[in-house]
Design a protein around this motif. Structure first.
Motif, mmCIF file in Angstrom:
data_model
loop_
_atom_site.group_PDB
_atom_site.id
_atom_site.type_symbol
_atom_site.label_atom_id
_atom_site.label_comp_id
_atom_site.label_asym_id
_atom_site.label_seq_id
_atom_site.Cartn_x
_atom_site.Cartn_y
_atom_site.Cartn_z
ATOM 1 N N GLY A 30 -0.938 -154.169 -17.483
ATOM 2 C CA GLY A 30 -0.376 -152.440 -17.954
ATOM 3 C C GLY A 30 -0.895 -152.412 -19.281
ATOM 4 N N PHE A 31 -1.134 -152.383 -20.242
ATOM 5 C CA PHE A 31 -1.505 -151.123 -21.291
ATOM 6 C C PHE A 31 -3.051 -151.347 -21.330
ATOM 7 C CE2 PHE A 31 -2.721 -150.894 -25.650
ATOM 8 C CZ PHE A 31 -3.059 -149.269 -25.790
ATOM 9 N N PHE A 33 -4.420 -151.146 -18.181
ATOM 10 C CA PHE A 33 -4.718 -150.698 -17.338
ATOM 11 C C PHE A 33 -4.373 -149.252 -17.355
ATOM 12 C CE2 PHE A 33 -2.338 -148.175 -13.867
ATOM 13 C CZ PHE A 33 -3.538 -148.365 -12.593
ATOM 14 N N VAL A 34 -3.778 -148.619 -18.136
ATOM 15 C CA VAL A 34 -2.774 -147.233 -18.581
ATOM 16 C C VAL A 34 -4.984 -146.941 -19.598
ATOM 17 C CG1 VAL A 34 -2.196 -145.589 -19.879
ATOM 18 C CG2 VAL A 34 -0.664 -147.683 -18.516
ATOM 19 N N ILE A 35 -5.372 -147.771 -19.850
ATOM 20 C CA ILE A 35 -6.193 -147.258 -21.315
ATOM 21 C C ILE A 35 -7.488 -146.678 -19.994
ATOM 22 C CG2 ILE A 35 -8.146 -147.872 -22.826
ATOM 23 C CD1 ILE A 35 -5.444 -147.875 -24.934
ATOM 24 N N VAL A 37 -7.743 -146.856 -17.083
ATOM 25 C CA VAL A 37 -7.356 -144.681 -15.937
ATOM 26 C C VAL A 37 -7.712 -144.294 -16.596
ATOM 27 C CG1 VAL A 37 -6.358 -143.791 -14.868
ATOM 28 C CG2 VAL A 37 -5.790 -146.698 -14.148
ATOM 29 N N LEU A 38 -7.256 -143.863 -18.319
ATOM 30 C CA LEU A 38 -7.346 -142.769 -19.112
ATOM 31 C C LEU A 38 -8.449 -142.538 -19.433
ATOM 32 C CD1 LEU A 38 -3.812 -141.842 -20.337
ATOM 33 C CD2 LEU A 38 -4.889 -141.109 -18.532
ATOM 34 N N ALA A 39 -9.289 -143.663 -19.797
ATOM 35 C CA ALA A 39 -10.630 -143.309 -19.736
ATOM 36 C C ALA A 39 -11.541 -143.655 -18.560
ATOM 37 C CB ALA A 39 -11.230 -145.001 -20.489
ATOM 38 N N LEU A 41 -11.160 -140.775 -16.257
ATOM 39 C CA LEU A 41 -10.963 -139.969 -16.007
ATOM 40 C C LEU A 41 -11.115 -138.933 -17.161
ATOM 41 C CD1 LEU A 41 -6.931 -139.556 -15.475
ATOM 42 C CD2 LEU A 41 -8.364 -138.589 -14.480
ATOM 43 N N ALA A 42 -10.919 -139.577 -18.578
ATOM 44 C CA ALA A 42 -12.293 -138.697 -19.978
ATOM 45 C C ALA A 42 -13.317 -138.974 -19.632
ATOM 46 C CB ALA A 42 -11.850 -139.792 -21.185
ATOM 47 N N VAL A 44 -14.904 -139.032 -16.365
ATOM 48 C CA VAL A 44 -15.201 -137.820 -14.839
ATOM 49 C C VAL A 44 -14.869 -136.282 -15.901
ATOM 50 C CG1 VAL A 44 -14.092 -136.987 -12.682
ATOM 51 C CG2 VAL A 44 -14.637 -139.038 -13.195
ATOM 52 N N THR A 45 -14.124 -136.496 -17.112
ATOM 53 C CA THR A 45 -13.481 -134.932 -17.588
ATOM 54 C C THR A 45 -15.042 -134.338 -17.872
ATOM 55 O OG1 THR A 45 -11.234 -135.615 -17.096
ATOM 56 C CG2 THR A 45 -11.810 -133.082 -18.270
ATOM 57 N N SER A 46 -15.733 -135.544 -18.987
ATOM 58 C CA SER A 46 -16.877 -135.160 -19.778
ATOM 59 C C SER A 46 -17.830 -134.165 -18.894
ATOM 60 C CB SER A 46 -17.189 -136.158 -20.431
ATOM 61 O OG SER A 46 -15.957 -136.465 -21.310
ATOM 62 N N ILE A 48 -17.168 -133.462 -15.774
ATOM 63 C CA ILE A 48 -17.356 -132.222 -15.231
ATOM 64 C C ILE A 48 -17.302 -130.763 -16.173
ATOM 65 C CG2 ILE A 48 -15.920 -130.012 -14.011
ATOM 66 C CD1 ILE A 48 -14.514 -132.848 -13.128
ATOM 67 N N GLY A 49 -16.953 -131.084 -17.193
ATOM 68 C CA GLY A 49 -17.415 -130.122 -18.927
ATOM 69 C C GLY A 49 -18.818 -130.063 -18.828
#
Lengths: 146, 499
Positions: A30-31, A33-35, A37-39, A41-42, A44-46, A48-49
């Motif tokens: 679980g932990f 997985f969350v790390i 997924v958010l990594a 997203l980070a 992808v966001t980078s 796009i930025g």
């Protein structure tokens, strides 16, 4: 329908024996997985930025070129008038406009109005004694006349 | 004259006061003090505390359930029928937790109830049926004889949930029934109390997503988009949830209950309610109270941990100014988060979907009226309903129990662990990064928006009055919202919140 109010038997059911072998794996998976997924997203966001930053830089470069061309054109149109004469317009007005702090404030205000579009402040001119009038108007209008 | 006064007294609520109510009144005073005088999240604590006052008074017309069909709570065989058509059911003025099995009630009281008599704490005619459920294992339960009738200690007591007149009793002794089958019907002209209906917003999982809509409309994802690595701080803080899940398992709670308790560490009230309702509805009240109370106490719980885990030099770190983020970039981010999170954890759709819808309304700049409604009227109304609905569950006999105290302790541990995890992650990132992060913003990875970010700002200014961390802390803060919703979706996927 669920009960918002727990009863002893429900609480006893809730306090059943733990599922020991799977507990640690749930925590680890679980932990991670969350790390992950958010990594992701980070990342992808980078990306796009970076695209938007490059795009903004390109727009700024284009605007700078356009501004230079406009300045050259206006200089040619003025015939023999040199670029040094242009600021004379500013000098005609308010000496305060040459205060770097004031210029910074004006540039920030222009940015707030225009937004992220590339721009350059090429001339600052006083609008006359309007500020003093505005101040007086505000003072007067703050008092209720009976 | 004396008789009249006695009659008058018996009609007042003073006779219902017991020590648990008095203890809860003291708890309410503490909550109101924190909310009104200390200003610890008054928007949440005042409705909760006021709901708790109502819960601990002999109210009428507040939480009463409407008279309706009586359904079998389990599959099994009816062993005793007390309900008779035409008989009236009266419930005690103060709602109490009822014993659900024959083994959990005193035999004398059961004897009175089986004859349809009145027992002050359980009402009159309120016990309708006794059901022998299909045994789950081969163990032989204890035999209990009451009124010359033989029962097993595991036989279930089926109580009336509302006052009214029994208009139908559709089963007889020895008849087999299945779970959910209609076995009787009550009727009353009084159709349920105000908060019975308002609580439906929690039970039907309507309020949490609507709160998320408002949170999305209030949230600026700009700081997070400008510095995307802040997402890792929001992720790290979720260790508080998983650590508490582990602790709850060790304390003997089931996996479902442990997940619901652990999510308190996410510091997100709506998500806690959403998950608890799906995984462990029987624990919803203490979990909701713990989540909201601790969110209000973020300024008390976090600072000592933040100071303990950081040096003064670290607390003085000034971070680089964030770049401005344009409208299109924010809109693209919103759509990507929505699509990615829902594809990865479909059970989190109501939360993530509404959060990002609210944010899209805010950032698209063409739906100002909807945006303002979501930011103000909608979230304010739902907050009132949610807060009072949570507070009204805090009756003394429900709240002053070992399980509730265990959940409260685990909730504090969850908050502390989440705070520490975020700070330690920030310190770890500083080891590898040239662009240093002030570790104080790591604590904002718990998603108590914006209290946790404000705490980072305040603590940062204590070390360096010229340091402004608020916008930097908003990054991990909103990342924590997304992270907690993801964890909720993960638990729902793992433990299958069956509705």
């Amino acid at each position: 329908m669920y009960e918002l109010f727990p009863s002893p038997i429900h609480l006893a059911q809730a306090a059943a024996l733990p599922d020991a072998p799977s507990t640690v794996s749930v925590v680890v998976v679980g932990f991670l997985f969350v790390i992950l997924v958010l990594a992701l997203l980070a990342a992808v966001t980078s990306a796009i930025g970076a695209f938007f930053i490059k795009s903004a830089a390109r727009d700024a470069a284009k605007a700078a070129v356009a501004a230079e061309k406009a300045a050259e054109a206006s200089a040619r149109a003025a015939g023999h008038a040199t670029l040094a004469d242009a600021p004379a317009v500013s000098r005609q007005t308010d000496a305060d406009a040459e205060d770097p702090a004031l210029l910074a404030v004006i540039a920030a205000a222009v940015h707030m109005v225009i937004g992220d579009r590339a721009h350059r402040v090429i001339s600052v001119r006083s609008a006359g004694p309007g500020w003093a009038q505005e101040g007086r108007r505000q003072i007067f209008s703050s008092h209720r006349m009976r | 004259m004396t008789e009249l006064l006695q009659q008058l007294y018996s009609n007042t609520g003073f006779g219902y006061i017991d020590w648990r109510m008095l203890v809860m009144w003291a708890v309410v005073v503490v909550l109101l003090y924190l909310a009104v005088y200390k200003k610890f999240e008054p928007l949440l604590l005042v409705p909760i505390a006021f709901g708790a006052i109502l819960a601990n008074l002999p109210t009428q017309g507040i939480v009463n359930k409407p008279a309706s069909l009586v359904r079998s709570p389990d599959s099994g065989q009816i062993v005793s029928v007390i309900a008779e058509a035409g008989k009236s059911v009266y419930l005690p003025a103060v709602e109490r937790v009822l014993p659900m099995t024959v083994g959990a009630i005193e035999p004398e009281l059961l004897g009175t109830l089986l004859q349809g008599g009145a027992v002050p704490k359980y009402g009159e005619g309120s016990l309708l049926y006794v059901l022998r459920p299909i045994p789950a294992d081969s163990s032989v339960p204890e035999s209990i004889t009451v009124n010359q009738q033989s029962f097993q200690s595991t036989d279930q007591l089926i109580w009336a949930e509302a006052e009214g007149r029994i208009v139908d009793s559709a089963v007889s002794v020895g008849q087999s029934v299945v779970k959910g089958q209609s076995i009787g019907e009550l009727h009353s002209d009084h159709t349920g109390g105000l908060f019975y209906y308002i609580q439906m917003g929690i039970l039907l999982e309507i309020f949490p997503p609507l709160i998320f809509l408002g949170v999305g409309a209030l949230t600026d994802f700009g700081p997070l988009i400008a510095n995307p690595r802040m997402l890792l701080l929001g992720a790290a803080a979720q260790f508080g949830v998983f650590g508490t899940f582990l602790g709850a398992q060790l304390l003997g709670f089931s996996s479902q209950a442990s997940g619901a308790i652990g999510i308190i560490g996410g510091a997100d009230g709506p998500t806690s309610i959403f998950l608890a309702n799906a995984l462990a509805p029987e624990l919803l009240a203490p979990i909701a109270v713990a989540a909201y109370s601790y969110m209000a106490l973020v300024p008390v719980i976090q600072p000592p941990i933040m100071r303990a885990l950081t040096t003064k030099e670290e607390r003085k770190i000034r971070m680089k100014s964030l770049r401005p983020v344009g409208r299109l970039e924010k809109l693209v981010f919103g759509v990507i988060v929505t699509v990615a999170c829902i594809l990865l954890v479909p059970p989190a759709s109501p939360l993530i979907g509404m959060l990002m819808l609210g944010n899209f309304l805010r950032e698209c700049k063409v739906t100002e009226r909807l945006n303002k409604s979501a930011q103000n009227e909608l979230i304010n109304i739902i907050t009132i309903f949610l807060g009072v609905s949570v507070g009204i569950t805090m009756t003394g006999d429900r709240f002053l129990r070992g399980e509730t105290l265990g959940i409260l302790v685990l909730g504090v541990a969850a908050f502390a662990l989440a705070t520490a995890s975020g700070i330690l992650m920030a310190k770890l990132m500083n080891v590898f990064s040239k662009n240093k992060i002030n570790p104080l913003i790591g604590s904002a990875g718990v998603s108590a928006v914006p209290m946790a970010a404000r705490v980072s700002q305040v603590e940062g200014q204590k070390a360096d009055p010229g340091n402004f961390l608020l916008m930097h802390a908003m990054g991990p803060n909103v990342a924590g919202v997304i992270g907690t919703a993801l964890v909720a979706g993960f638990f729902l996927t793992m433990f299958g919140g069956v509705h």
